[in-house]
Design a protein around this motif. Structure first.
Motif, PDB file in Angstrom:
ATOM      1  N   GLN A 202      -6.937   8.108 -42.910  1.00 34.86           N
ATOM      2  CA  GLN A 202      -7.920   7.992 -41.835  1.00 34.86           C
ATOM      3  C   GLN A 202      -8.788   9.243 -41.736  1.00 34.86           C
ATOM      4  O   GLN A 202     -10.004   9.155 -41.522  1.00 34.86           O
ATOM      5  N   ASN A 205     -11.199   9.050 -44.517  1.00 34.52           N
ATOM      6  CA  ASN A 205     -12.258   8.104 -44.173  1.00 34.52           C
ATOM      7  C   ASN A 205     -13.366   8.786 -43.378  1.00 34.52           C
ATOM      8  O   ASN A 205     -14.561   8.562 -43.607  1.00 34.52           O
ATOM      9  N   ARG A 223     -16.256   3.795 -45.348  1.00 35.67           N
ATOM     10  CA  ARG A 223     -14.901   4.339 -45.348  1.00 35.67           C
ATOM     11  C   ARG A 223     -14.311   4.142 -46.742  1.00 35.67           C
ATOM     12  O   ARG A 223     -14.520   3.110 -47.378  1.00 35.67           O
TER      13      ARG A 223
END
Length: 252
Positions: A202, A205, A223
């Motif tokens: 994450q 991303n 992403r």
């Protein structure tokens, strides 16, 4: 930090080159650097085909999905898995290659050739970049391998794997952020902390989205995990197994 590491860390894919050919000396140094790479058990199961012909470059560009970097560059290298020389080696030693099919057809032998070619290619890439050149790997050659093999006149047991375009960059590009090192490098065992693993992705991303936003003036915010999901939703080159079989490498 030294100049070798600086060259490696400064890598970026270059897809636009000046219309300026590499010298024969530059090509020779790049090939010699490729040959200096490690090779499994001294097998050297790869060959490199250099493409100078504008007509062949144009055809390869078409087969690779109309990639301009294949058509226009300082020199185009095609890295191939090569087991043909090993078949001839068996014959030179008085053997019958048919008696060695278990080796030629093994998945391990195929992996050795692919790894050998990849190691050689990365040496070539670093050598080219150390000269101030730019490079771009071209996996699109595998889109239509039957046609590529015919164009390059590769014999049985020789598989074109990918191309490497090299030349003088005509347009700048930025280095693309890689995954964080602690997501790639693990000590003693593979980590099994799923929540930490997801947090790392994450965070990556967010970094990649920021990179695309800046690079495209706000038009993209991709992403990385979404890119990978989309990529895996489109299985590609599913003919590969039958192509290998047609070239004398049915894997077992």
């Amino acid at each position: 930090m030294n100049t070798v590491i600086e060259t490696i860390l400064n890598h970026r894919s270059i897809r636009a080159f000046e219309d300026r050919a590499l010298t024969d000396e530059q090509v020779q140094w790049i090939v010699k650097s490729a040959q200096a790479a490690s090779t499994s058990s001294f097998v050297q199961a790869y060959s490199i085909i250099g493409i100078k012909s504008p007509e062949k470059k144009a055809k390869l560009a078409e087969l690779a999905g109309n990639q301009e970097a294949v058509r226009r560059n300082g020199h185009f290298f095609v890295f191939c898995l090569d087991s043909y020389r090993h078949e001839i080696s068996v014959e030179l030693e008085g053997g019958d290659p048919n008696d060695y099919q278990a080796s030629f057809e093994s998945t391990e032998w195929f992996m050795v050739g692919v790894i050998d070619a990849a190691l050689a290619a990365q040496n070539a890439a670093i050598a080219a970049e150390s000269m101030g050149l730019g490079i771009c790997y071209i996996g699109g050659l595998r889109n239509q391998l039957h046609e590529v093999a015919e164009l390059l006149d590769t014999p049985n047991r020789v598989i074109p794997l990918f191309g490497l375009a090299a030349g003088y960059p005509s347009a700048p590009s930025a280095t693309k952020p890689r995954l964080p090192s602690d997501h790639i490098y693990h000590e003693d065992a593979y980590p099994q902390d799923l929540e930490r693993y997801k947090r790392q992705l994450q965070q990556y991303n967010e970094e990649i989205s920021a990179y695309y936003l800046e690079r495209t003036q706000g038009k993209r915010a991709d992403r990385w995990t979404a890119q990978m999901q989309a990529r895996m939703a489109r299985p590609s080159r599913l003919y590969m197994k039958s192509f290998l079989e047609s070239k004398g490498l049915p894997l077992k």
